[in-house]
Design a protein around this motif. Structure first.
Motif, mmCIF file in Angstrom:
data_model
loop_
_atom_site.group_PDB
_atom_site.id
_atom_site.type_symbol
_atom_site.label_atom_id
_atom_site.label_comp_id
_atom_site.label_asym_id
_atom_site.label_seq_id
_atom_site.Cartn_x
_atom_site.Cartn_y
_atom_site.Cartn_z
ATOM 1 N N LEU A 145 27.844 62.371 33.915
ATOM 2 C CA LEU A 145 28.440 61.546 34.968
ATOM 3 C C LEU A 145 27.369 60.798 35.751
ATOM 4 C CD1 LEU A 145 30.985 60.783 36.644
ATOM 5 C CD2 LEU A 145 30.427 62.737 38.104
ATOM 6 N N ARG A 148 25.929 57.952 33.878
ATOM 7 C CA ARG A 148 26.815 56.793 33.890
ATOM 8 C C ARG A 148 26.760 56.068 35.231
ATOM 9 N NH1 ARG A 148 32.826 56.179 31.354
ATOM 10 N NH2 ARG A 148 32.853 53.922 31.735
ATOM 11 N N MET A 152 25.554 52.286 35.808
ATOM 12 C CA MET A 152 26.418 51.285 36.433
ATOM 13 C C MET A 152 25.643 50.505 37.484
ATOM 14 S SD MET A 152 30.035 51.968 38.383
ATOM 15 C CE MET A 152 29.340 52.701 39.870
ATOM 16 N N ARG A 155 22.948 48.240 35.888
ATOM 17 C CA ARG A 155 23.536 47.006 35.359
ATOM 18 C C ARG A 155 23.824 46.028 36.475
ATOM 19 N NH1 ARG A 155 27.189 49.268 31.716
ATOM 20 N NH2 ARG A 155 28.695 49.078 33.397
ATOM 21 N N GLU A 156 24.337 46.548 37.567
ATOM 22 C CA GLU A 156 24.645 45.675 38.699
ATOM 23 C C GLU A 156 23.374 45.006 39.218
ATOM 24 O OE1 GLU A 156 27.607 44.984 39.580
ATOM 25 O OE2 GLU A 156 27.107 43.726 41.315
ATOM 26 N N MET A 169 23.690 48.252 49.193
ATOM 27 C CA MET A 169 24.151 48.774 47.901
ATOM 28 C C MET A 169 23.596 50.179 47.686
ATOM 29 S SD MET A 169 26.277 46.880 46.218
ATOM 30 C CE MET A 169 26.228 47.247 44.457
ATOM 31 N N LEU A 172 25.453 52.677 49.644
ATOM 32 C CA LEU A 172 26.700 53.037 48.952
ATOM 33 C C LEU A 172 26.416 54.013 47.813
ATOM 34 C CD1 LEU A 172 28.399 49.533 48.858
ATOM 35 C CD2 LEU A 172 29.320 51.569 49.989
ATOM 36 N N GLY A 176 28.546 56.362 49.427
ATOM 37 C CA GLY A 176 29.866 55.850 49.070
ATOM 38 C C GLY A 176 30.490 54.988 50.157
ATOM 39 N N ARG B 148 31.646 43.098 45.885
ATOM 40 C CA ARG B 148 30.695 43.368 44.811
ATOM 41 C C ARG B 148 30.790 44.817 44.344
ATOM 42 N NH1 ARG B 148 24.518 41.296 44.117
ATOM 43 N NH2 ARG B 148 24.373 42.113 41.997
ATOM 44 N N TYR B 149 30.948 45.681 45.306
ATOM 45 C CA TYR B 149 31.046 47.114 45.001
ATOM 46 C C TYR B 149 32.272 47.394 44.133
ATOM 47 C CZ TYR B 149 30.745 52.158 46.067
ATOM 48 O OH TYR B 149 30.625 53.517 45.985
ATOM 49 N N MET B 152 31.820 46.047 40.667
ATOM 50 C CA MET B 152 30.937 46.889 39.861
ATOM 51 C C MET B 152 31.737 48.035 39.233
ATOM 52 S SD MET B 152 27.475 48.859 41.124
ATOM 53 C CE MET B 152 28.324 50.142 42.068
ATOM 54 N N TYR B 153 32.564 48.658 40.031
ATOM 55 C CA TYR B 153 33.372 49.754 39.498
ATOM 56 C C TYR B 153 34.392 49.261 38.475
ATOM 57 C CZ TYR B 153 31.714 53.759 42.137
ATOM 58 O OH TYR B 153 30.958 54.801 42.609
ATOM 59 N N ARG B 155 34.206 46.759 36.552
ATOM 60 C CA ARG B 155 33.511 46.484 35.295
ATOM 61 C C ARG B 155 33.228 47.763 34.538
ATOM 62 N NH1 ARG B 155 29.784 42.612 37.102
ATOM 63 N NH2 ARG B 155 28.349 44.347 37.273
ATOM 64 N N GLU B 156 32.812 48.779 35.290
ATOM 65 C CA GLU B 156 32.523 50.057 34.654
ATOM 66 C C GLU B 156 33.782 50.635 33.995
ATOM 67 O OE1 GLU B 156 29.598 51.187 34.304
ATOM 68 O OE2 GLU B 156 30.134 53.093 33.341
ATOM 69 N N PHE B 157 34.878 50.542 34.723
ATOM 70 C CA PHE B 157 36.118 51.106 34.170
ATOM 71 C C PHE B 157 36.633 50.301 32.990
ATOM 72 C CE2 PHE B 157 37.843 54.715 36.491
ATOM 73 C CZ PHE B 157 36.890 54.848 37.491
ATOM 74 N N GLN B 159 35.000 49.146 30.669
ATOM 75 C CA GLN B 159 34.353 49.582 29.425
ATOM 76 C C GLN B 159 35.024 50.824 28.858
ATOM 77 O OE1 GLN B 159 30.042 49.615 30.678
ATOM 78 N NE2 GLN B 159 29.999 48.444 28.768
ATOM 79 N N MET B 169 34.302 59.835 39.083
ATOM 80 C CA MET B 169 33.800 58.493 39.382
ATOM 81 C C MET B 169 34.405 57.993 40.693
ATOM 82 S SD MET B 169 31.480 57.292 37.337
ATOM 83 C CE MET B 169 31.445 55.499 37.351
ATOM 84 N N PHE B 173 32.872 56.907 44.241
ATOM 85 C CA PHE B 173 33.224 55.645 44.897
ATOM 86 C C PHE B 173 33.320 55.833 46.410
ATOM 87 C CE2 PHE B 173 36.415 52.545 46.362
ATOM 88 C CZ PHE B 173 35.848 51.374 45.889
#
Lengths: 180, 180, 180, 180
Positions: A145, A148, A152, A155-156, A169, A172, A176, B148-149, B152-153, B155-157, B159, B169, B173
């Motif tokens: 996890l 991953r 993520m 990649r961002e 960022m 976060l 979070g 943006r946040y 990002m998520y 996009r991750e999902f 995949q 995940m 968040f």
DNA sequence: GATGAATGAGAGTTCATTCAT
DNA sequence: AATGAATGAACTCTCATTCAT
């Protein structure tokens, strides 16, 4: 290394540089070997003599690039920075770099090959292990996890962040969206 | 709707379905219009009669797809779920769906066009506004950052996540990596 | 003529007008039947129903046009003008007209067909005969030669002459380059 | 010239010859590059490697042809023939040659390009100047007019004359239709 | 060993023509 | 009778790859 090998080495670097630059500008399928050869001041035939196929050439170029990138990461990991600073440094090391890892994902990720991917995975495992040792990554999150999650964010960041957004960022990343 | 229109409608759907499926499998530049036409049991010329160019065809297909996707999102937003559940539902609505939004990024994002992007942005704004009203998104995070946040998520999902990973995940968040 | 025939007549004229206009603008091979049909507010299928093929359509359009042109020539021939004035009038009647008789020569001359060509030849014979009767064309020049000579000038005038050049060109027609 | 260059030179000539021959037979738009390549025993791709586009290929072929033609003209101009004989020789040098200068006028004249057209114009000016010096072209006819007159005859001769007609046509050139 | 030249296979696209309504 | 839709065949052009020097 004799004269022949030096020459070959130099041409290889020219080819890699041209391939890398054009890949970023136009993407894998829109760059032709002829263009790359021209930009590297080399005959197209030379590219095939060295690498066999276009695909193989990009694969080797990417592996080369990834090795250099991993060297930077390792250096950061071994540095004396605090752990969160290390994470930040790793992420920012990507910023503005090879965006194509995103863009022609299917092509390029496949090209990157298992070897490089494995090397990257191993670096991540070390990074995570260190994070756990230093108490920044709780045990309840499985390696998979966290990997991953890191990926993520990487990649961002690869897509480019303006510095003013990097800090929030990363906040976060640790805390979070919830603010309590 | 008369016979002509029904037929055209049907063929359009066949083309969209074939284009969507092949786009996911091979990426924009590696799919030829001939392949799509064959898969849709239609002449290549028909594709050009309908859409003019390959690019335009994909653009319309994506807009069509995005409209349907947005309809699902809106439905979730208007539902009686708790806010975090809504976010989860939106993210999972993407899972297993159009991966190409990631993959041929340069080509496809450009194709998606301003209209669709704007629609998506507006949905996000509503989603974020609701999150703020209900106290799930603190004021100190700017809209831009949250967008943006979320992205990002998403996009991750997109995949693909196996369900067992979805829950952790989403925890990340809201609460990030830090566990305190 | 009943309603059906009137309608057909009208559509035929629209098609001829569109075909003529587009032929001049773009040339035979660069105009598509679809374009012509669109410009004539008619279905492409209608064009084929009426004429069978693109080629046949242009052939009929040209014959139609040539008949009208010949009517003008005949009128000039029967008029009370002096012979040289008649020649001048015939030549100028072409000026600014269908340049394509020149431009896509091979295509179009062949399309013009034997019937129209024969009609034109016959008009020329009459014109020449009259010229001989009135003493403007000496017997020592064979019909064939004079016909070719006339034709050469006609073609030249078809390309367009500015009026200031028309007069000297006609002087050359009668007296040649030698000035004595 | 080494082996590579010789080979390329030879292929270029084959392509020019094939292009020239087929252009005359079928006209610009009806000849495909594939046909030309086949006739020249060359791959279509080679044609594009050499010239980039079909248009450019014809342009270069025409320039090449025109240069050779102009060389012949210059030789005639410098010869010891009497002036009228020179004119006749120039006109007959065209006979049976490239008819397409007439036929696909729009396409081909545009391809011929400004450079060639300018060279041809300059030759004409010299020819006319000489004609004036030697008293065959009266001053009262402007250069522009004479040029057009010459051009008209050239075009006529390009379409081919049987030798028995050449003489009377040239008589018309100097003395016109009037016989007195 | 390195190259410039050459190419086969296939891309996107157009268009005269036919088909279904 | 007239149409809108559909198409097959052909077009120009590209490119990864191979050949000849």
């Amino acid at each position: 290394m004799n004269g022949f090998e030096r020459r070959k080495q130099k041409k290889t670097e020219q080819i890699f540089a041209a391939a890398c630059s054009l890949l970023q500008k136009y993407g894998y399928s829109k760059v032709s070997v002829n263009e790359i050869a021209a930009a590297a001041h080399v005959s197209p035939a030379t590219v095939f003599n060295y690498f066999g196929t276009k695909e193989q050439m990009f694969a080797e170029m990417l592996e080369d690039w990834m090795d250099k990138q991993l060297a930077k990461y390792e250096e950061i990991l071994e540095s004396s920075l605090a752990y969160p600073e290390k994470l930040k440094a790793v992420m920012l090391a990507e910023a503005g770099q090879l965006k194509f890892l995103l863009e022609d994902l299917r092509d390029v990720q496949h090209l990157l090959g298992n070897r490089s991917e494995e090397k990257l995975r191993q670096f991540f495992m070390k990074l995570i292990a260190k994070g756990r040792t230093e108490g920044y990554i709780p045990m309840e999150f499985a390696d998979e996890l966290v990997q991953r999650y890191l990926n993520m964010y990487l990649r961002e960041f690869r897509q480019g962040v303006d510095p003013s957004q990097a800090e929030p960022m990363l906040r976060l990343f640790f805390y979070g969206l919830s603010n309590t």
